[in-house]
Design an enzyme around this catalytic site. Structure first.
Site, short mmCIF file in Angstrom:
data_model
loop_
_atom_site.label_atom_id
_atom_site.label_comp_id
_atom_site.label_asym_id
_atom_site.label_seq_id
_atom_site.Cartn_x
_atom_site.Cartn_y
_atom_site.Cartn_z
N HIS A 18 0.74 -1.18 0.11
CA HIS A 18 0.14 0.02 -0.04
C HIS A 18 0.80 1.16 -0.07
O HIS A 18 0.24 2.29 0.48
CB HIS A 18 -0.93 0.09 1.09
CG HIS A 18 -1.81 -1.24 1.37
ND1 HIS A 18 -2.85 -1.47 0.73
CD2 HIS A 18 -1.45 -2.51 1.93
CE1 HIS A 18 -3.45 -2.64 1.29
NE2 HIS A 18 -2.31 -3.19 2.07
N SER A 71 15.59 20.15 -17.77
CA SER A 71 14.49 20.98 -17.95
C SER A 71 14.80 22.01 -18.81
O SER A 71 15.92 22.57 -18.45
CB SER A 71 13.79 21.25 -16.70
OG SER A 71 13.22 22.35 -16.74
N LYS A 129 17.17 20.55 -12.60
CA LYS A 129 16.44 19.25 -12.70
C LYS A 129 16.97 18.21 -13.46
O LYS A 129 17.71 18.43 -14.30
CB LYS A 129 14.87 19.34 -13.29
CG LYS A 129 14.00 19.93 -12.17
CD LYS A 129 12.81 20.03 -12.64
CE LYS A 129 12.00 18.77 -12.82
NZ LYS A 129 10.84 18.69 -13.47
#
Ligand code: ARG
Length: 448
Positions: free
Chosen positions: A152, A273, A279
């Site tokens: 989960h 990016s 990034k």
């Protein structure tokens, strides 16, 4: 090729709408099939030795052109089969008109696809083996690093990172089995089925099959030209392998986030990016995830394509090729790229929260004869009371243990170490260092 009974030539629109060049990829397989067909016709006395020689020579020349990438298609070639026959005529003259004796493009295309799939299945298996070995090497490289295992997406139990990585090797082994297993159903020659009902000529489909190195020939000529379940099956094997890669891709994306910070890929395999200088984007993983989605669509398309078709061949089936090749390419590309991405990865995962040892504490009580439900209840109460005053399991004291169950012993406090939790793991195939060693041995035995 088929103009004899037609008063006028094909409209440009008809050509534009009906001709699909994706079958050009079957060029080599088409020639392989024709070479066997010619040999069979010769043995059956339907071609003279001289005709067999001429046709074989022409087909070999086309094979060489195909191999060298110099075969040139013409806009007027309706499909790969017509292109080969047209070229054969250019090379050996009129005798080329005998190639199609006892054959239809229906059994021809059915055969070509089977030959293509047989080759690609071998390539995909080789790639999957390489990928499984890549996962094994990554598992070896992280040694005894311990991380949280999740259910989960909640930290559940401490596990060796190697065990987590080897889960993907286990899945890859099944993907390999799927490709190997469908090989049995691919290994059936449809040659001799003709358009749908066979022929008045003394064809010898057994000989064709033998010449092609195929284990069996068709038993029902209508099924031989109509069946595409092997195409769906191959597509499913691809789509399922892509789904496995996609799950790994998703984890790569997750692990490379600032929040997780478990993994760094080489600069050469990430993209920048245009706007944000800091990034590094995991595009390979994202596109793997994306292509798996599109592949599932193609698989659905292939099954839809077959479901409403009356026996036998229908032109709808031409559409199988673009979808099949797209899935096959998606898997080939993703295996290559994800393999490279994993090989470039540096793993530096954070240690799990000590709450992942909760089950170990409960099992300490179980070993003293406490019913698991009671043990679960006690540890649940312990965790809740610790959380209530801002502590985690590793901060528990003997008083905390006694407060929930007097059968705890002071030594149990040592169990709240995630690494200790993995060290104590004993069950076969479980997330233990011994199991990781065992899996690596088995993998290397199987994959060499
Ligand atoms: N291009 C066709 C296909 O890919 C080949 C078979 C055509 N057969 C026919 N009768 N028109 O399915």
């Amino acid at each position: 090729m088929w103009g004899g009974g037609f008063a006028e030539g094909p409209d440009e629109l008809l050509w534009r709408f009906t001709v699909d060049h994706s079958d050009r990829r079957l060029l080599l397989d088409d020639v392989t099939g024709s070479l066997a067909h010619v040999a069979m016709l010769g043995a059956a006395g339907l071609l003279s030795p001289g005709e067999v020689e001429a046709l074989t020579r022409g087909l070999k020349a086309i094979e060489a052109e195909a191999g060298a990438g110099s075969f040139s298609f013409k806009d007027s070639d309706e499909d790969v089969h017509s292109a080969v026959e047209r070229r054969l005529g250019e090379l050996v003259g009129e005798v080329a008109g005998k190639l199609h004796t006892g054959r239809s493009r229906n059994d021809q295309v059915a055969l070509d696809l089977r030959l293509y799939l047989r080759r690609s299945a071998e390539e995909r298996v080789a790639q999957l083996r390489g990928f499984a070995l890549t996962m094994a090497a990554a598992a070896e490289s992280v040694g005894e690093t311990v991380v949280a295992g999740y259910t989960h997406l909640q930290q559940a139990q401490a596990v060796p990172l190697a065990h987590h990585l080897l889960a993907y090797a286990s899945a890859a082994l099944r993907d390999i089995e799927r490709f190997e297993d469908l090989g049995r159903r691919l290994d059936v020659s449809p040659l001799g089925a003709g358009a749908l009902g066979g022929s008045s000529l003394p064809l010898d489909p057994d000989r064709s099959a033998r010449l092609l190195g195929m284990a069996n020939r068709f038993v029902n000529s209508m099924d031989a030209v109509a069946a595409r379940d092997h195409v769906s099956e191959y597509a499913f094997a691809c789509a399922q392998a892509l789904v496995h890669l996609s799950r790994l891709a998703e984890e790569c994306v997750l692990w490379t986030t600032t929040e997780f910070g478990w993994i760094t890929f080489s600069d050469a395999l990430t993209t920048g990016s245009s706007a944000m200088p800091h990034k590094k984007n995991p595009d390979i993983a994202e596109l793997t995830r994306g292509r798996a989605a599109i592949a599932i669509g193609h698989l659905t398309g292939l099954m839809g394509l077959q479901k409403g078709l009356p026996m036998t061949y229908n032109r709808d089936l031409q559409e199988d090729k673009a979808a099949l090749f797209a899935i096959d390419d998606a898997l080939a590309g993703a295996l290559e790229a994800m393999g490279a991405l994993i090989r470039s990865a540096e793993f530096h995962p954070s240690l799990p929260d000590s709450s992942v040892t909760a089950l170990d504490l409960a099992e300490a009580l179980v070993e003293r004869g406490v019913p698991f439900r009671e043990a679960h209840e006690a540890v649940g109460a312990l965790v809740a009371s610790l959380i209530a005053d801002g502590r985690t399991l590793s901060a528990a004291t003997t008083e905390d243990l006694d407060a929930v169950d007097l059968r705890f012993e002071p030594a149990d406090l040592a169990l709240t170490e995630p690494v200790e939790s993995v060290r104590r793991r004993r069950s076969t195939g479980g997330a233990s260092f011994a199991s990781v060693r065992e899996q690596l041995r088995t993998l290397r035995d199987r994959l060499g």
